[in-house]
Design a protein around this motif. Structure first.
Motif, PDB file in Angstrom:
ATOM      1  N   PHE A 342      39.721   4.474 -45.984  1.00  0.00           N
ATOM      2  CA  PHE A 342      38.699   3.778 -46.782  1.00  0.00           C
ATOM      3  C   PHE A 342      39.273   2.539 -47.470  1.00  0.00           C
ATOM      4  N   ASP A 343      39.748   1.600 -46.648  1.00  0.00           N
ATOM      5  CA  ASP A 343      40.276   0.331 -47.157  1.00  0.00           C
ATOM      6  C   ASP A 343      41.404   0.547 -48.161  1.00  0.00           C
ATOM      7  N   ASN A 344      42.272   1.498 -47.851  1.00  0.00           N
ATOM      8  CA  ASN A 344      43.460   1.809 -48.662  1.00  0.00           C
ATOM      9  C   ASN A 344      43.139   2.388 -50.037  1.00  0.00           C
ATOM     10  N   LYS A 345      41.914   2.847 -50.234  1.00  0.00           N
ATOM     11  CA  LYS A 345      41.571   3.463 -51.515  1.00  0.00           C
ATOM     12  C   LYS A 345      42.038   4.920 -51.599  1.00  0.00           C
ATOM     13  N   VAL A 346      42.234   5.555 -50.448  1.00  0.00           N
ATOM     14  CA  VAL A 346      42.672   6.947 -50.403  1.00  0.00           C
ATOM     15  C   VAL A 346      43.983   7.032 -49.625  1.00  0.00           C
ATOM     16  N   TYR A 380      43.041  -0.705 -61.199  1.00  0.00           N
ATOM     17  CA  TYR A 380      43.479  -0.290 -62.528  1.00  0.00           C
ATOM     18  C   TYR A 380      43.732   1.208 -62.670  1.00  0.00           C
ATOM     19  N   SER A 381      43.104   2.042 -61.857  1.00  0.00           N
ATOM     20  CA  SER A 381      43.181   3.483 -62.094  1.00  0.00           C
ATOM     21  C   SER A 381      43.391   4.241 -60.793  1.00  0.00           C
ATOM     22  N   ALA A 382      43.955   5.435 -60.917  1.00  0.00           N
ATOM     23  CA  ALA A 382      44.203   6.288 -59.749  1.00  0.00           C
ATOM     24  C   ALA A 382      44.235   7.746 -60.191  1.00  0.00           C
ATOM     25  N   VAL A 383      43.759   8.619 -59.302  1.00  0.00           N
ATOM     26  CA  VAL A 383      43.810  10.062 -59.505  1.00  0.00           C
ATOM     27  C   VAL A 383      44.597  10.667 -58.345  1.00  0.00           C
ATOM     28  N   THR A 384      45.556  11.528 -58.657  1.00  0.00           N
ATOM     29  CA  THR A 384      46.399  12.121 -57.627  1.00  0.00           C
ATOM     30  C   THR A 384      46.358  13.642 -57.711  1.00  0.00           C
ATOM     31  N   LEU A 385      46.119  14.261 -56.577  1.00  0.00           N
ATOM     32  CA  LEU A 385      46.219  15.714 -56.419  1.00  0.00           C
ATOM     33  C   LEU A 385      47.548  15.992 -55.714  1.00  0.00           C
ATOM     34  N   LYS A 386      48.450  16.701 -56.378  1.00  0.00           N
ATOM     35  CA  LYS A 386      49.802  16.909 -55.849  1.00  0.00           C
ATOM     36  C   LYS A 386      50.077  18.393 -55.668  1.00  0.00           C
ATOM     37  N   HIS A 387      50.610  18.748 -54.495  1.00  0.00           N
ATOM     38  CA  HIS A 387      50.942  20.146 -54.213  1.00  0.00           C
ATOM     39  C   HIS A 387      52.425  20.287 -53.913  1.00  0.00           C
ATOM     40  N   THR A 388      53.065  21.250 -54.556  1.00  0.00           N
ATOM     41  CA  THR A 388      54.453  21.624 -54.286  1.00  0.00           C
ATOM     42  C   THR A 388      54.466  23.077 -53.864  1.00  0.00           C
ATOM     43  N   GLY A 389      55.036  23.354 -52.703  1.00  0.00           N
ATOM     44  CA  GLY A 389      54.999  24.714 -52.155  1.00  0.00           C
ATOM     45  C   GLY A 389      55.997  25.653 -52.813  1.00  0.00           C
ATOM     46  N   THR A 403      49.599  23.345 -57.591  1.00  0.00           N
ATOM     47  CA  THR A 403      48.839  22.126 -57.335  1.00  0.00           C
ATOM     48  C   THR A 403      48.364  21.565 -58.667  1.00  0.00           C
ATOM     49  N   THR A 404      48.685  20.314 -58.922  1.00  0.00           N
ATOM     50  CA  THR A 404      48.315  19.684 -60.186  1.00  0.00           C
ATOM     51  C   THR A 404      47.521  18.405 -59.935  1.00  0.00           C
ATOM     52  N   VAL A 405      46.815  17.970 -60.977  1.00  0.00           N
ATOM     53  CA  VAL A 405      46.044  16.735 -60.935  1.00  0.00           C
ATOM     54  C   VAL A 405      46.605  15.777 -61.983  1.00  0.00           C
ATOM     55  N   ASN A 406      46.862  14.519 -61.571  1.00  0.00           N
ATOM     56  CA  ASN A 406      47.397  13.501 -62.463  1.00  0.00           C
ATOM     57  C   ASN A 406      46.467  12.287 -62.465  1.00  0.00           C
ATOM     58  N   TYR A 407      46.375  11.609 -63.613  1.00  0.00           N
ATOM     59  CA  TYR A 407      45.506  10.430 -63.749  1.00  0.00           C
ATOM     60  C   TYR A 407      46.285   9.291 -64.368  1.00  0.00           C
ATOM     61  N   PHE A 408      46.058   8.046 -63.857  1.00  0.00           N
ATOM     62  CA  PHE A 408      46.762   6.880 -64.370  1.00  0.00           C
ATOM     63  C   PHE A 408      45.795   5.704 -64.482  1.00  0.00           C
ATOM     64  N   TYR A 409      45.917   4.945 -65.591  1.00  0.00           N
ATOM     65  CA  TYR A 409      45.082   3.759 -65.807  1.00  0.00           C
ATOM     66  C   TYR A 409      45.939   2.667 -66.444  1.00  0.00           C
ATOM     67  N   GLU A 410      45.820   1.432 -65.952  1.00  0.00           N
ATOM     68  CA  GLU A 410      46.552   0.315 -66.530  1.00  0.00           C
ATOM     69  C   GLU A 410      45.748  -0.967 -66.344  1.00  0.00           C
ATOM     70  N   LYS A 411      45.535  -1.704 -67.438  1.00  0.00           N
ATOM     71  CA  LYS A 411      44.800  -2.954 -67.371  1.00  0.00           C
ATOM     72  C   LYS A 411      45.112  -3.789 -68.605  1.00  0.00           C
ATOM     73  N   PHE A 414      47.519  -2.589 -71.267  1.00  0.00           N
ATOM     74  CA  PHE A 414      47.298  -1.248 -71.816  1.00  0.00           C
ATOM     75  C   PHE A 414      47.378  -0.235 -70.681  1.00  0.00           C
ATOM     76  N   PHE A 415      48.067   0.886 -70.911  1.00  0.00           N
ATOM     77  CA  PHE A 415      48.114   1.925 -69.886  1.00  0.00           C
ATOM     78  C   PHE A 415      47.910   3.300 -70.521  1.00  0.00           C
ATOM     79  N   PHE A 416      47.434   4.221 -69.680  1.00  0.00           N
ATOM     80  CA  PHE A 416      47.151   5.590 -70.123  1.00  0.00           C
ATOM     81  C   PHE A 416      47.319   6.501 -68.914  1.00  0.00           C
TER      82      PHE A 416
END
Length: 447
Positions: A342-346, A380-389, A403-411, A414-416
């Motif tokens: 999807f145009d490098n969005k995923v 500016y933002s991204a959501v990541t689903l990460k799995h470690t076996g 499996t964890t979910v991480n969120y990042f925002y920067e603009k 300012f970042f969060f």
């Protein structure tokens, strides 16, 4: 950091016999202005940093960081300073960091006043003699101290390394000579008879010299090769090499590697919880890899074999006594995949790895399955689903996958970000506290 890359398997030994487990290469950002930043987060995290450039050839960076982690009474502070100056063909830099953390004491019980102190000094000088030849002189010193307040006992460990490197570069090949002198010292106190007094002293003081010569050769536009000869004053000399051939979107590579034991692997005093193993020998490896990369898809299949793999093991299992041992033979076979949609969005990454020692058992702390799924809706933002076996701790204990979910925002400075959004409880290392949700936010401004 503006750029990060990793080199895995035997290919990483081209950077030296201490890089056999892999090498991470990164480049810092080229700042052109003065920047002031603040960061705040979970676990009492607070950081202030300043980048100052009085002129285009001089960079000064300083930071102060307060933090805490999941261990009891583990508040700490870290100070870091960096200065670099360029003048025509010469570059000089100095780096210093001081990290102090109040920590649990002996027997993992919180002891008021106990702390660890880590100090690192790095000094380097680089000079380019002409378009083909340059050299580098470096000095680094690392000191680690554990202080027991109740017993007024200080346990220091020091490692000092000095090096000289000479490079000769041509369009089709490059040659490098490197000399390193390393010295390691430690003084460790222990209560060996469990009477409450640390009255037994363990000491090591070791030195070694390393001379190495390496070369890179571009045989053709599709064929690359390199070699490295290395001589330690307390080990036999050895030569490693690698060769890679690229055809269309495929790259086929083969490499050999050697990893030598560290001072701590060899000589760390046994204070009751395990120690070094002077009988360790160097670890040798071979790596065969086939990679494919085209458009938005990358994949690689690899097979690594090891002779005398160096691995810290709990001996016997459940004893809390850890020593480094040579595993006679071991194999690691795996596959890694990276795909954008999807145009490098995923972005999807996935990996599977099978490990086996000479007894047919899996290697410890290596997950069989791993993967991540990242969705970036905008710049500016991204959501990541990460799995470690699952990972093996010892013959009796296997750590569960997570499996964890991480969120990042920067603009606009300012970042969060939130790591482990849903506060999933999991353990990185057995017998250590569970990881928890962490939150961080901050702002940077040009001044």
């Amino acid at each position: 950091i503006s750029y990060i890359s990793t080199t895995k398997g035997a290919f990483s030994s081209f950077y030296g016999s201490t890089g056999g487990g892999g090498v991470i290469e990164f480049e810092g950002k080229n700042y052109t202005s003065n920047i002031l930043g603040f960061k705040f987060g979970s676990n009492s995290y607070k950081k202030t940093f300043l980048t100052f450039m009085p002129d285009e050839n001089t960079l000064f960076f300083t930071s102060s960081k307060d933090f805490s982690d999941n261990m009891p009474s583990s508040d700490g502070r870290q100070l870091s300073h960096y200065l670099k100056h360029n003048n025509n063909n010469t570059s000089a830099s100095v780096y210093f960091t001081d990290k102090k953390k109040y920590t649990p004491g002996s027997l993992s019980l919180p002891q008021p006043g106990n702390y660890t102190l880590d100090e690192l000094y790095l000094v380097s000088l680089e000079h380019k003699l002409n378009s083909d030849i340059d050299f580098k002189i470096s000095l680094n010193k690392l000191e680690n101290i554990f202080f027991d307040n109740a017993l007024s006992v200080e346990n220091p460990t020091n490692t000092q390394n000095t090096g000289f490197q000479l490079n000769y570069t041509q369009p089709k090949y490059a040659l490098t000579f490197n000399h390193e002198k390393t010295e390691g010292k430690t003084t460790q106190y222990a209560d060996t008879n469990w009477d409450g007094t640390w009255d037994t002293v363990f000491i090591y003081n070791e030195k070694k010299d390393i001379n190495s010569f390496k070369g890179e050769l571009l045989i053709s536009d599709n064929l690359f090769s390199s070699f490295r000869f290395e001589k330690h004053d307390n080990l036999e000399s050895f030569t490693t090499y690698n060769i890679a051939y690229k055809f269309d979107s495929f790259t086929l590579s083969y490499a050999t590697g050697v990893t030598v034991p560290t001072f701590n692997d060899l000589y760390w005093p046994d204070t009751g919880w395990g120690g070094g193993n002077p009988a360790l020998t160097e670890e040798k490896s071979k790596n065969l890899m086939l990679s494919y990369s085209k458009n938005n898809f990358k994949t690689s299949v690899y097979h690594n074999t090891f002779d005398n793999l160096i691995e810290w093991k709990e001996v016997p299992a459940g004893s809390f006594i850890w020593i480094p041992v040579n595993v006679s033979e071991a194999e690691i076979t795996g596959i890694e995949i990276e795909k954008f949609f999807f145009d490098n969005k995923v972005k999807l990454t996935a990996g599977y790895e099978h490990t086996e020692d000479e007894n047919g058992s899996s290697l410890i702390y290596r997950e069989k399955r791993k993967g991540s799924l990242t969705y970036q809706a905008d710049d500016y933002s991204a959501v990541t689903l990460k799995h470690t076996g699952k990972r093996k701790h010892n013959a009796a204990v296997t750590l569960p996958g997570v499996t964890t979910v991480n969120y990042f925002y920067e603009k606009d400075g300012f970042f969060f970000n939130i790591n482990n959004v849903f506060d999933k409880k999991y353990t990185i290392n057995y017998d250590y506290p569970d990881e928890k949700r962490s939150v961080m936010f901050g702002v940077t401004r040009n001044i």
